[in-house]
Design an enzyme around this catalytic site. Sequence first.
Site, PDB file in Angstrom:
ATOM      1  N   HIS A  37       5.073  18.885 -11.492  1.00 16.54           N
ATOM      2  CA  HIS A  37       5.250  18.090 -12.703  1.00 16.54           C
ATOM      3  C   HIS A  37       5.162  19.090 -13.853  1.00 16.54           C
ATOM      4  CE1 HIS A  37       3.291  15.194  -9.914  1.00 16.54           C
ATOM      5  NE2 HIS A  37       4.009  14.287 -10.529  1.00 16.54           N
ATOM      6  N   ASP A  44       1.647  20.051 -14.600  1.00 19.37           N
ATOM      7  CA  ASP A  44       0.927  20.811 -13.557  1.00 19.37           C
ATOM      8  C   ASP A  44       0.928  22.300 -13.896  1.00 19.37           C
ATOM      9  OD1 ASP A  44       0.777  18.434 -12.110  1.00 19.37           O
ATOM     10  OD2 ASP A  44       2.487  18.932 -10.823  1.00 19.37           O
ATOM     11  N   MET A  81      12.310  21.392  -6.526  1.00 16.85           N
ATOM     12  CA  MET A  81      12.238  20.098  -7.218  1.00 16.85           C
ATOM     13  C   MET A  81      11.238  20.175  -8.355  1.00 16.85           C
ATOM     14  SD  MET A  81      10.019  17.245  -7.402  1.00 16.85           S
ATOM     15  CE  MET A  81       9.201  16.747  -5.906  1.00 16.85           C
ATOM     16  N   GLU A 138      11.931   7.640  -6.994  1.00 10.19           N
ATOM     17  CA  GLU A 138      10.873   7.385  -6.007  1.00 10.19           C
ATOM     18  C   GLU A 138      10.231   6.033  -6.258  1.00 10.19           C
ATOM     19  OE1 GLU A 138       8.012  10.475  -5.618  1.00 10.19           O
ATOM     20  OE2 GLU A 138       6.594   9.224  -4.526  1.00 10.19           O
ATOM     21  N   LYS A 176       7.514   2.833  -5.406  1.00 11.41           N
ATOM     22  CA  LYS A 176       6.149   2.537  -4.933  1.00 11.41           C
ATOM     23  C   LYS A 176       5.844   1.097  -5.323  1.00 11.41           C
ATOM     24  CE  LYS A 176       1.377   4.313  -5.010  1.00 11.41           C
ATOM     25  NZ  LYS A 176       0.466   5.327  -5.608  1.00 11.41           N
ATOM     26  N   GLU A 236       8.963   7.867  -0.122  1.00 14.25           N
ATOM     27  CA  GLU A 236       7.692   8.447   0.358  1.00 14.25           C
ATOM     28  C   GLU A 236       7.146   7.589   1.478  1.00 14.25           C
ATOM     29  OE1 GLU A 236       4.559   9.915  -2.346  1.00 14.25           O
ATOM     30  OE2 GLU A 236       3.167   8.746  -1.126  1.00 14.25           O
ATOM     31  N   HIS A 284       4.346   5.097   0.487  1.00 14.17           N
ATOM     32  CA  HIS A 284       4.748   4.006  -0.402  1.00 14.17           C
ATOM     33  C   HIS A 284       5.484   2.892   0.344  1.00 14.17           C
ATOM     34  CE1 HIS A 284       4.659   7.071  -3.944  1.00 14.17           C
ATOM     35  NE2 HIS A 284       3.527   6.992  -3.307  1.00 14.17           N
ATOM     36  N   ASP A 312       9.413  12.534   0.360  1.00 13.41           N
ATOM     37  CA  ASP A 312       7.970  12.820   0.239  1.00 13.41           C
ATOM     38  C   ASP A 312       7.302  12.479   1.563  1.00 13.41           C
ATOM     39  OD1 ASP A 312       7.027  12.039  -3.235  1.00 13.41           O
ATOM     40  OD2 ASP A 312       8.166  13.681  -2.309  1.00 13.41           O
ATOM     41  N   ASP A 352      -2.841   4.132  -1.652  1.00 10.01           N
ATOM     42  CA  ASP A 352      -1.951   5.259  -1.372  1.00 10.01           C
ATOM     43  C   ASP A 352      -2.772   6.464  -0.919  1.00 10.01           C
ATOM     44  OD1 ASP A 352       0.415   7.112  -3.479  1.00 10.01           O
ATOM     45  OD2 ASP A 352       0.188   6.970  -1.300  1.00 10.01           O
ATOM     46  N   ASP A 383      -1.798   9.277   0.944  1.00 11.21           N
ATOM     47  CA  ASP A 383      -1.168  10.611   0.872  1.00 11.21           C
ATOM     48  C   ASP A 383      -1.828  11.580   1.866  1.00 11.21           C
ATOM     49  OD1 ASP A 383      -0.729  10.456  -2.748  1.00 11.21           O
ATOM     50  OD2 ASP A 383       0.506   9.678  -1.112  1.00 11.21           O
ATOM     51  N   ASP A 409       4.248  15.403   0.038  1.00 13.43           N
ATOM     52  CA  ASP A 409       3.511  14.892  -1.112  1.00 13.43           C
ATOM     53  C   ASP A 409       2.220  14.318  -0.551  1.00 13.43           C
ATOM     54  OD1 ASP A 409       4.065  12.429  -3.749  1.00 13.43           O
ATOM     55  OD2 ASP A 409       2.519  13.932  -3.406  1.00 13.43           O
TER      56      ASP A 409
HETATM   57  C1  DIG Z   1       3.497  10.297  -6.264  1.00 13.08           C
HETATM   58  O1  DIG Z   1       3.908   9.816  -5.026  1.00 13.08           O
HETATM   59  C2  DIG Z   1       4.637  10.960  -6.962  1.00 13.08           C
HETATM   60  C3  DIG Z   1       4.169  12.005  -7.902  1.00 13.08           C
HETATM   61  O2  DIG Z   1       3.276  12.807  -7.183  1.00 13.08           O
HETATM   62  C4  DIG Z   1       5.403  12.758  -8.210  1.00 13.08           C
HETATM   63  O3  DIG Z   1       5.907  12.292  -9.409  1.00 13.08           O
HETATM   64  C5  DIG Z   1       6.362  12.434  -7.103  1.00 13.08           C
HETATM   65  C6  DIG Z   1       6.981  13.695  -6.612  1.00 13.08           C
HETATM   66  O4  DIG Z   1       7.224  13.704  -5.275  1.00 13.08           O
HETATM   67  N1  DIG Z   1       5.575  11.675  -6.124  1.00 13.08           N
HETATM   68 MN    MN Z   2       1.827   8.589  -2.622  1.00 16.31          MN
HETATM   69 MN    MN Z   3       5.441  10.924  -3.926  1.00 19.61          MN
END
Ligand code: DIG
Ligand code: MN
Ligand code: MN
Length: 406
Positions: free
Chosen positions: A56, A59, A90, A183, A185, A219, A222, A247, A257, A259, A306
């Site tokens: 990001h 970051d 990315m 993306e 969610k 993802e 998600h 992701d 979530d 992850d 991710d």
């Molecule tokens: C969260 O699942 C999101 C953030 O971490 C980011 O914006 C995106 C990038 O893969 N996934």
């Molecule tokens: Mn996530």
């Molecule tokens: Mn993600």
Amino acid sequence: MTDAYDPTPDDRFSFGLWTVGNPGRDPFGAATRPVADPNHLVRKLAACGAWGVNLHDDDLVPFGSSAAERDLIVARFKATLVAEGMVVPMATTNLFAHPVFKDGAFTSNDPQVRAFAYAKTMAGIDLGVELGAETYVFWGGREGTEADACRDPRDAVKRMRDAIDFLCGYVKDQGYDLRFALEAKPNEPRGDMYFPTTGHMLHFISTLQHEEMVGVNPEVAHEHMAGLSFVQGVAQAIEAGKLFHIDLNAQRIGRYDQDLRFGSEDLKQAFLLVRLLEGTAAAASASGTGDAGVDHSRYDGPRHFDAHAYRTEDEEGVWHFARGCMRTYKILAARARAFDADPRVQAFTAGAGHGTDVLPLLSGYDADKAAALRALEVDVNAIGARGLGYERLDQLMTEYMLGVAG
Ligand code: DIG
Ligand code: MN
Ligand code: MN
């Protein structure tokens, strides 16, 4: 000790700075690990065998940095990337941490917030392109509601479309070679989020002015949070030519979530996902069913994780986590290749050979085909009584996954 499953840059594994840099903070507790310098993370990822690092904007360049500070940080980071042979496939924008975005960024009711989000994203796009990114992800972390009366959801859709269309225009105007990946969610951090699944995103993309440069970044966690099959959603995105990024992580159903490390939960779905992404399934089915014109093109983008280490871990645990993501992916890919090479599996994917004579009737309408279909004699009772052997197939797959077959 190294083995065939140790990752190399040829595997094209990537991690976000926010993943291996996750300090272990959660809504109920402080960080358990020190905040790491991005350059240190790049060096450690390279040492693990990773190929790329994603980020990001915030970051790398802390929110509110001056232009001079930004340039210094970026110059140092670029030098580290070159020294370590790492790439930035990315990039994305943090449109969810600062309180200004507390009620959304692109869908906020406040036009000034939306304007600021556009500007921050254009700067983030410039940064990503400067670092070599070819994909720009949009995750609408704050695009949603708790109090649903706060806006008409149709306004949210229109505002999101205006934003993506505008930013596609920016990319084209700058002459950047960049594609967008949206993306989805379903919730968290907002009570309900707009565009909650990859399916919603695939339709939304079809309504955009520059839909050809916009795809999806599904993802694992998600889609699982939404109770959906991730493999089926990714397969539909591949079939539509819209899987621009992915992701990878792991998730247990019915939870926030998580992850988690890739493959650390639902190993069967992880196996089927890797089989799909690596094309072993596509190769088998393409040579089997004879489905005319079905596009089984495989995914050729980054294998991006991710995910983050458990809060219980120290830095050593973080790098075990990172290696674990990549090793599990490679092990499952080897198992999937062996599975799809098995003649018994190929016999299945080739199809039982029943009724293939009617295949030409099933696509491309014309009146003759309609008449032929209605005149067809189908022995429904015989077909209904036929056993399909899926128990044997699924057990075979299980034994390949467990390493006792093939
Ligand atoms: C969260 O699942 C999101 C953030 O971490 C980011 O914006 C995106 C990038 O893969 N996934
Ligand atoms: Mn996530
Ligand atoms: Mn993600």
